[in-house]
Scaffold this active site. Structure first.
Site, PDB file in Angstrom:
ATOM      1  N   GLY A  53      46.114  70.919  36.582  1.00  0.00           N
ATOM      2  CA  GLY A  53      45.546  70.071  35.533  1.00  0.00           C
ATOM      3  C   GLY A  53      44.335  69.261  35.959  1.00  0.00           C
ATOM      4  O   GLY A  53      43.286  69.311  35.310  1.00  0.00           O
ATOM      5  N   ARG A  55      43.350  74.178  26.225  1.00  0.00           N
ATOM      6  CA  ARG A  55      44.526  75.056  26.079  1.00  0.00           C
ATOM      7  C   ARG A  55      44.563  75.752  24.719  1.00  0.00           C
ATOM      8  O   ARG A  55      45.049  76.877  24.623  1.00  0.00           O
ATOM      9  CB  ARG A  55      45.817  74.259  26.299  1.00  0.00           C
ATOM     10  CG  ARG A  55      46.015  73.967  27.770  1.00  0.00           C
ATOM     11  CD  ARG A  55      47.384  73.414  28.041  1.00  0.00           C
ATOM     12  NE  ARG A  55      47.679  73.536  29.448  1.00  0.00           N
ATOM     13  CZ  ARG A  55      48.454  72.710  30.122  1.00  0.00           C
ATOM     14  NH1 ARG A  55      49.022  71.700  29.514  1.00  0.00           N
ATOM     15  NH2 ARG A  55      48.677  72.901  31.401  1.00  0.00           N
ATOM     16  N   LYS A  98      50.786  64.634  46.142  1.00  0.00           N
ATOM     17  CA  LYS A  98      52.052  64.678  46.893  1.00  0.00           C
ATOM     18  C   LYS A  98      52.265  65.987  47.642  1.00  0.00           C
ATOM     19  O   LYS A  98      52.163  67.064  47.061  1.00  0.00           O
ATOM     20  CB  LYS A  98      53.219  64.504  45.927  1.00  0.00           C
ATOM     21  CG  LYS A  98      53.457  63.053  45.545  1.00  0.00           C
ATOM     22  CD  LYS A  98      54.634  62.922  44.602  1.00  0.00           C
ATOM     23  CE  LYS A  98      55.952  62.855  45.366  1.00  0.00           C
ATOM     24  NZ  LYS A  98      57.099  62.990  44.462  1.00  0.00           N
ATOM     25  N   GLY A 128      51.435  74.069  37.443  1.00  0.00           N
ATOM     26  CA  GLY A 128      52.722  74.359  38.086  1.00  0.00           C
ATOM     27  C   GLY A 128      52.973  75.854  38.143  1.00  0.00           C
ATOM     28  O   GLY A 128      53.463  76.379  39.146  1.00  0.00           O
TER      29      GLY A 128
END
Ligand code: AMP
Length: 393
Positions: A349, A36, A199, A372
């Site tokens: 990620g 990053r 999930k 996200g």
């Protein structure tokens, strides 16, 4: 309206405030993955080359919940940046203490990094007084934090109002927006999405959106078990909540064209991260849990990928942190990396970390810095931070 590009601006004697995403993983005060920070270096170099008088960098790190916390100081980032840029980077004691202005008045100081923005609850509350104080440091604002663009926080949203006609997208932000826009607006067909991870509930809205534009969705990781169970297969002790199974059922109902593809075999174990067992069928025994996709699935999925012209990948195919269960993720990564004449984008990620570990990042058309944010961009076609840059607040 298009983004204003930072490379088109004369920065001579300008003070430039840059919102970065330096939310790096830390272990004992050391950065374990510098990606990053590395991704923002080209923009910092460009600002220096284009004559910026001062560069003021700012970012969040972790979740300090509005209070200072020594463990979440940006000091390791300041040290790493100084080493990479081969010049001094001064870390402020706080993002908004008066000392910052004095610091910026010193002629020999060129690059300043403001301490963690989230040490102040005003950041996450999108507080305009906080944003005004940050804005008072500079003449020009650059947003380079794609990973934070899905949040309506002060440093990416409210702050825009204090820079009339002087808000710009950094080089990384530009690449993120143009790459994801390609996938959203005009994906070349066949378009194949590979979706894994843990999930269903985290990704359901993105899956629903993808279902409209893709030709195939290849499901892997723990995401697969609620789908298999919803179709009547046994999943043993695999991760599979009732809520996720309901969500999977509802997506399967929407999938009239049969775009969703599920694992044909698995690598299982008797316990989480135990010995690997080959499970050659879709059904998993009662005392076993699925932890990776098997060889048959790798071949089945590679077949769909081989003719793809656009690929979007988010989420690992198994418990890839454990080498007994990493084969599916790395094989799918290799297959995507080898595709010719295909636009390949990876976001998220864990899948990005698998791509980095495999050393194949350069073979992807785009490796997104925002997990996200990239999912939300696909789901909604826009992000608050990007909208604010384009249209103001
Ligand atoms: P996500 O953040 O949703 O992309 O989930 C990533 C996490 O899911 C990683 O830590 C993986 O190890 C984990 N994961 C993937 N497949 C499985 C699986 N079959 N069982 C348990 N965890 C898994």
């Amino acid at each position: 309206m298009a983004l204003q590009l930072i490379q088109d601006v004369d920065l001579n004697r300008k003070k430039v405030l840059v919102r970065c995403d330096f939310n790096v993983p830390l272990e004992n005060g050391k950065i374990t993955d510098t990606t990053r920070v590395d991704l923002v270096i080209p923009t910092i170099k460009l600002l220096l080359e284009n004559g910026a008088d001062k560069i003021i960098l700012m970012s969040h790190l972790g979740r300090p919940k509005g209070k200072p916390s020594a463990d979440l100081s940006l000091e390791p980032v300041a040290d790493y940046l100084a080493q990479k840029l081969n010049q001094e980077v001064v870390l402020t004691e706080s993002a908004i203490k008066s000392g910052v202005k004095e610091l910026l008045g010193l002629s020999k100081i060129k690059i300043v990094l403001l301490e963690n923005l989230r040490f102040h609850s005003e950041e996450e509350n999108n507080d305009s007084d906080f944003a005004r104080q940050l804005a008072s440091y500079a003449d020009v604002y650059v947003n380079e934090a794609f990973g934070a663009a899905h949040r309506k926080h002060a440093s990416v949203h409210s702050i825009i109002q204090f820079f009339p006609r002087s808000t710009y997208a950094g080089l990384l932000m530009q690449k993120e927006v143009s790459s994801l826009s390609k996938i959203i607006e005009s994906p070349q067909k066949p378009f194949v999405a590979v979706v894994g991870g843990a999930k269903v509930s985290d990704k359901i809205k993105t899956l629903e959106k993808l279902l409209i534009s893709v030709d195939h969705i290849l499901i892997g990781g723990a995401m697969a078990y609620p789908f298999l169970k919803a179709k009547g297969y046994t999943v043993g002790k695999s991760l599979c909540s009732e809520e996720d199974q309901k969500l999977a059922s509802s997506i399967l109902k929407q999938d009239k064209a049969g775009k969703i593809k599920l694992p044909q075999d698995h690598i299982t174990s008797l316990s989480f991260g135990g010995e690997a067992i080959e499970c050659p069928a879709q059904n998993i025994a009662e005392n076993e849990m699925g932890l990776d996709i098997g060889q048959k699935t790798i071949e089945y999925y590679s077949e769909f990928l081989s003719s793809a012209k656009t690929v979007f990948w988010n989420g690992p195919m198994g418990l890839f942190e454990n080498k007994n269960f990493s084969n599916g993720t790395f094989e799918i990564c290799k297959t995507i990396a080898k595709l010719n004449d295909c636009f390949t984008l990876v976001g998220g990620g864990d899948s990005v970390s698998a791509v980095m570990q495999s050393g194949l990042a350069d073979e992807f058309s785009h490796v997104s810095s925002g997990g996200g944010a990239s999912l939300e961009f696909i789901e909604k076609g826009q992000l608050p931070g990007v909208q604010a840059l384009k249209f103001g607040v």
